[in-house]
Design a protein around this motif. Structure first.
Motif, PDB file in Angstrom:
ATOM      1  N   GLU A   1       0.838  -1.075   0.047  1.00 58.50           N
ATOM      2  CA  GLU A   1       0.082   0.019   0.154  1.00 58.50           C
ATOM      3  C   GLU A   1       0.845   1.150  -0.130  1.00 58.50           C
ATOM      4  O   GLU A   1       0.285   2.503  -0.028  1.00 58.50           O
ATOM      5  CB  GLU A   1      -1.031  -0.052   1.184  1.00 58.50           C
ATOM      6  CG  GLU A   1      -1.787  -1.106   1.274  1.00 58.50           C
ATOM      7  CD  GLU A   1      -2.788  -0.967   0.138  1.00 58.50           C
ATOM      8  OE1 GLU A   1      -2.978  -0.177  -0.530  1.00 58.50           O
ATOM      9  OE2 GLU A   1      -3.523  -2.033  -0.069  1.00 58.50           O
ATOM     10  N   SER A   2       2.182   1.210   0.163  1.00 57.93           N
ATOM     11  CA  SER A   2       2.897   2.287   0.208  1.00 57.93           C
ATOM     12  C   SER A   2       4.072   2.536  -0.896  1.00 57.93           C
ATOM     13  O   SER A   2       4.140   1.663  -1.813  1.00 57.93           O
ATOM     14  CB  SER A   2       3.808   2.324   1.397  1.00 57.93           C
ATOM     15  OG  SER A   2       4.690   1.167   1.358  1.00 57.93           O
ATOM     16  N   GLY A   3       4.635   3.754  -1.113  1.00 55.85           N
ATOM     17  CA  GLY A   3       5.460   4.005  -2.105  1.00 55.85           C
ATOM     18  C   GLY A   3       4.882   4.281  -3.521  1.00 55.85           C
ATOM     19  O   GLY A   3       3.729   4.427  -3.610  1.00 55.85           O
ATOM     20  N   ASN A   4       5.575   4.782  -4.471  1.00 55.23           N
ATOM     21  CA  ASN A   4       5.234   4.936  -5.743  1.00 55.23           C
ATOM     22  C   ASN A   4       4.738   4.077  -6.492  1.00 55.23           C
ATOM     23  O   ASN A   4       4.815   2.705  -6.028  1.00 55.23           O
ATOM     24  CB  ASN A   4       6.038   5.839  -6.673  1.00 55.23           C
ATOM     25  CG  ASN A   4       7.570   5.132  -6.628  1.00 55.23           C
ATOM     26  OD1 ASN A   4       7.483   3.826  -7.095  1.00 55.23           O
ATOM     27  ND2 ASN A   4       8.395   5.950  -6.882  1.00 55.23           N
ATOM     28  N   GLN A   5       4.245   4.059  -7.784  1.00 52.00           N
ATOM     29  CA  GLN A   5       3.507   2.835  -8.515  1.00 52.00           C
ATOM     30  C   GLN A   5       4.745   1.916  -8.808  1.00 52.00           C
ATOM     31  O   GLN A   5       4.517   0.787  -8.909  1.00 52.00           O
ATOM     32  CB  GLN A   5       2.949   3.611  -9.743  1.00 52.00           C
ATOM     33  CG  GLN A   5       1.498   4.342  -9.768  1.00 52.00           C
ATOM     34  CD  GLN A   5       0.654   3.432  -9.026  1.00 52.00           C
ATOM     35  OE1 GLN A   5       0.806   2.398  -9.084  1.00 52.00           O
ATOM     36  NE2 GLN A   5      -0.425   4.130  -8.240  1.00 52.00           N
ATOM     37  N   LYS A   6       6.052   2.360  -9.267  1.00 50.31           N
ATOM     38  CA  LYS A   6       6.838   1.438  -9.480  1.00 50.31           C
ATOM     39  C   LYS A   6       7.314   0.363  -8.423  1.00 50.31           C
ATOM     40  O   LYS A   6       7.439  -0.787  -8.547  1.00 50.31           O
ATOM     41  CB  LYS A   6       8.200   1.978 -10.034  1.00 50.31           C
ATOM     42  CG  LYS A   6       8.351   2.717 -11.250  1.00 50.31           C
ATOM     43  CD  LYS A   6       9.206   3.243 -12.008  1.00 50.31           C
ATOM     44  CE  LYS A   6       9.218   3.846 -13.371  1.00 50.31           C
ATOM     45  NZ  LYS A   6      10.496   4.259 -13.773  1.00 50.31           N
ATOM     46  N   GLU A   7       7.475   1.116  -7.239  1.00 49.82           N
ATOM     47  CA  GLU A   7       7.647   0.229  -5.823  1.00 49.82           C
ATOM     48  C   GLU A   7       6.562  -0.704  -5.669  1.00 49.82           C
ATOM     49  O   GLU A   7       6.712  -1.621  -5.132  1.00 49.82           O
ATOM     50  CB  GLU A   7       8.040   1.224  -4.732  1.00 49.82           C
ATOM     51  CG  GLU A   7       9.217   2.158  -5.078  1.00 49.82           C
ATOM     52  CD  GLU A   7       9.214   3.183  -3.906  1.00 49.82           C
ATOM     53  OE1 GLU A   7       8.080   3.492  -3.129  1.00 49.82           O
ATOM     54  OE2 GLU A   7      10.257   3.825  -3.764  1.00 49.82           O
ATOM     55  N   ARG A   8       5.372  -0.398  -5.935  1.00 49.63           N
ATOM     56  CA  ARG A   8       4.230  -1.171  -5.636  1.00 49.63           C
ATOM     57  C   ARG A   8       4.046  -2.380  -6.691  1.00 49.63           C
ATOM     58  O   ARG A   8       3.901  -3.470  -6.290  1.00 49.63           O
ATOM     59  CB  ARG A   8       2.798  -0.338  -5.850  1.00 49.63           C
ATOM     60  CG  ARG A   8       2.584   0.602  -4.672  1.00 49.63           C
ATOM     61  CD  ARG A   8       1.017   1.084  -5.069  1.00 49.63           C
ATOM     62  NE  ARG A   8       0.801   2.106  -4.072  1.00 49.63           N
ATOM     63  CZ  ARG A   8      -0.221   2.585  -3.552  1.00 49.63           C
ATOM     64  NH1 ARG A   8      -1.510   2.503  -4.495  1.00 49.63           N
ATOM     65  NH2 ARG A   8      -0.310   3.445  -2.764  1.00 49.63           N
TER      66      ARG A   8
END
Length: 672
Positions: free
Chosen positions: A33-40
């Motif tokens: 649920e956290s971080g930017n889209q690439k991290e997700r």
């Protein structure tokens, strides 16, 4: 499934020891649920990777989420990593044709964007799948390509892993000395890099090779070194594996007390890390010891547990081992009916194993035949080249003629072999395409059959209540003499009839709806106004159930879509959220901008969705485990139509939910 193979198949740059850790999964789920889209996206890929040894379907589910998001947010590396995980799952479940296709896709897409890590993953995957099929020439070819790249990158853990995989290829061909040589290279690299995980893997594999060669003393020495390292780094799963192997050594030496202790510890370690696939090994070991001691009750207790676990995980070797031992126990106790049942099961599994081994042996024989033929022709040419001019003076003319004839014959043989190779390659390709088409058709028929069964269930369940109401009302009408009462029950009949018509119409119109969304006329529309209008429409319905609608809508958001279908998508999601909400609960409707996307979120505080529900969520005629809180009707078609609308408008839709914590539906569209 070969234990040795599982121990050595690791990811390129991670070298995780032996298997996945359930604690890691818990940590990843908190990060999604956290971080930017690439991290997700990377987190979803990591979750798919962790599910490898647990559940291939879950691996596919989370990898598909990663692919959908990667395509939506234009992150090709994330898509390539997710494709690799799906290919790995196909390899584990025996779908080798699909695995080869996916690994080749990984290589092609990685090459197009110069993604070196993706190339190493693709080569690694092809090497492993060809090794499983017995195509050792191709397996070795791709492992060597992988090794070449890793040497350029100076990826020491990756190089150690590839040497382990090369050792497996030699081991499968029973070239144990070459296999050991590759394992020693792997161990040397790990020791130079102070890589504890790599040292544990290599020592374990070296121990296994010595065990195969019948050198129990050397095998035990390396197993004990593995035990020491896994205890030092607190690798619970690794300790489970090595304790089982040490137990096998002591069992072979008839030191049953020591074997019992190590099997028991192995079982405890596997239980601690929830390694259900592997716990069958120590269970069988304990069963063997009790059977050796003629304690049939305890032997059957452990062996029956092992059989159940092996059947759940599809572990054919352990199904055979446990059923054979149960047959022996039942026979010794005089229970011939059970003995017969276990004997039939053992032979069924044995036949399936023999069939796959026969296919593998044919492949090996063919490869050996071609190799020997090529070597013979090379030796012949070399022998002729070594002839000196002095030795051929007297027969120079005859030798020249013979050489010409020999070359002509050799060329003719090579042409015939080449044409044979081309014809065989073409025939194999046609066979692969035909098999793929048959699989696609079978899958399509299975899906249609599942939809038919679901539709029958809906008709039987949902049409029952209106029909019962009509029958009951008609019965009262016959007995009633009061005009007001007759009108009241006629209204019930009419309302129930209209409900039947609505439900049947919704089912019959599904295909029509699917055809209409095939070619939509998309234009720039005001998403903010549409969402606010839909919320206003449902305000009264929410108040009737005492549900609060909470909106957080960004102003003046425009997207490229179709007004009518966007409205129907939001109406369906909001209707479902209210339908599955209890009194005094909230439904949140949010509209925000995320990079170049408009992101809609409809979140409720209802019962939530389990993994099985999420896997079936967007399919037609699906009944989920949760029920509407006020007994509302559902045909199971709404979300499948929503998915088709969103796909037709080039958007994306997904759900994030946990049981007991509500559900959040997300819809993303390109900004105008």
């Amino acid at each position: 499934m070969k234990i040795y193979f599982i121990l050595s198949v690791c990811l390129i740059s991670t070298l995780r020891l032996f298997a996945q850790n359930p604690r890691t999964l818990d940590s990843l789920f908190t990060r999604v649920e956290s971080g930017n889209q690439k991290e997700r996206i990377n987190t979803y890929v990591a979750i798919a990777r962790e599910y490898r040894q647990i559940n291939a379907d879950s691996t596919n589910w989370y990898a598909q989420i990663a692919i959908q998001k990667a395509e939506l947010f234009k992150y090709p590396k994330g898509k390539i990593d997710a494709l690799y995980e799906i290919g790995y799952a196909a390899d584990r479940t025996g779908d080798y044709t699909q695995a080869v296709k996916l690994f080749n896709d990984v290589i092609a897409q990685s090459d197009s964007i110069n993604y070196t890590i993706g190339l190493t993953k693709g080569y690694n995957g092809l090497g492993l799948v060809y090794e499983l099929q017995g195509d050792y020439v191709n397996a070795l070819h791709y492992h060597l390509l992988n090794l070449e790249i890793l040497e350029k990158l100076n990826d020491r853990p990756g190089m150690a892993m590839v040497y382990n995989n090369i050792a497996i290829v030699y081991k499968d061909q029973k070239e144990y000395d070459k296999s050991l040589e590759s394992h020693w290279k792997s161990l040397k690299i790990s020791e130079e890099s102070l890589d504890s995980l790599g040292m544990a893997i290599s020592n374990f594999n070296i121990g296994h090779m010595y065990q195969l060669k019948g050198n129990g003393e050397q095998a035990l020495f390396h197993y004990l070194k593995t035990k020491e390292i896994t205890e030092l780094i607190n690798d619970i799963y690794g300790m489970g594996k090595v304790h089982h192997s040490i137990g096998d050594i002591y069992y072979s030496d008839k030191l049953y007390k020591k074997a019992f202790d190590y099997y028991s510890k192995s079982k405890a370690f596997f239980e601690e890390c929830k390694a259900n696939t592997d716990i069958t090994d120590p269970l069988i070991g304990l069963g063997k010891i009790y059977l050796q001691d003629s304690n049939h009750a305890r032997a059957q207790q452990y062996l029956s547990q092992a059989l159940v676990m092996a059947q759940k995980t599809g572990h054919i070797d352990n199904i055979m081992n446990s059923s054979e031992l149960l047959f022996q126990s039942a026979k010794q106790m005089g229970d011939y009916q059970k003995a017969l049942d276990y004997y039939v099961l053992f032979n069924t599994m044995k036949d399936s194993t023999l069939n796959s081994e026969q296919i593998k042996q044919l492949t090996l024989l063919e490869a050996e035949y071609n190799f020997q033929k090529e070597r013979a022709s090379i030796n012949y040419a070399n022998e002729r080249a070594r002839m000196t001019l002095d030795q051929q003076i007297e027969k120079q003319r005859n030798t020249q003629n013979a050489s010409i004839v020999g070359m002509v014959l050799l060329v003719g043989v090579l042409i015939i072999l080449y044409r044979y190779y081309r014809l065989k390659k073409h025939a194999n390709l046609e066979l692969q395409l035909l098999n793929a088409e048959i699989q696609d058709r079978n899958a399509s028929l299975s899906n249609l059959n599942a939809e038919k069964n679901s539709l029958i269930g809906i008709v039987a369940h949902d049409l029952k209540n209106p029909l019962s109401n009509i029958i009951g009302a008609v019965g009262v009408l016959k007995a009633s003499e009061k005009e007001e009462e007759k009108i009241k029950f006629l209204d019930i009949v009419q309302a129930s009839g209209m409900k039947l018509i609505d439900m049947i119409s919704e089912i019959l119109n599904v295909e029509s709806i699917e055809q209409r969304v095939a070619d939509l006329d998309l234009s720039s529309i005001n998403l903010t106004e549409i969402i606010n209008d839909v919320i206003d429409q449902f305000d009264q319905q929410a108040k009737t159930k005492n549900v609060q609608l909470v909106r957080d809508i960004t102003e003046n958001v425009h997207i490229i879509a179709h007004v009518t279908y966007v409205s129907q998508v939001i109406e369906n999601l909001l209707s479902n959220a209210i339908k599955f909400s209890s009194e005094q609960k909230n439904v949140f409707i949010n509209l925000s901008i995320d990079q170049s996307q408009a992101l809609i979120e409809v979140r409720d505080e209802g019962p939530g969705l389990d993994e099985e529900d999420k896997a079936r969520l967007f399919q037609k005629y699906q009944r989920l485990s949760a029920e509407p809180t006020a007994g509302e009707d559902s045909t199971g078609l709404g979300l499948s139509i929503v998915k088709k609308f969103v796909d037709a408008m080039k958007g994306g839709i997904w759900v994030e939910s946990e049981v007991g914590r509500g559900a959040s539906f997300f819809v993303a569209f390109e900004l105008a």
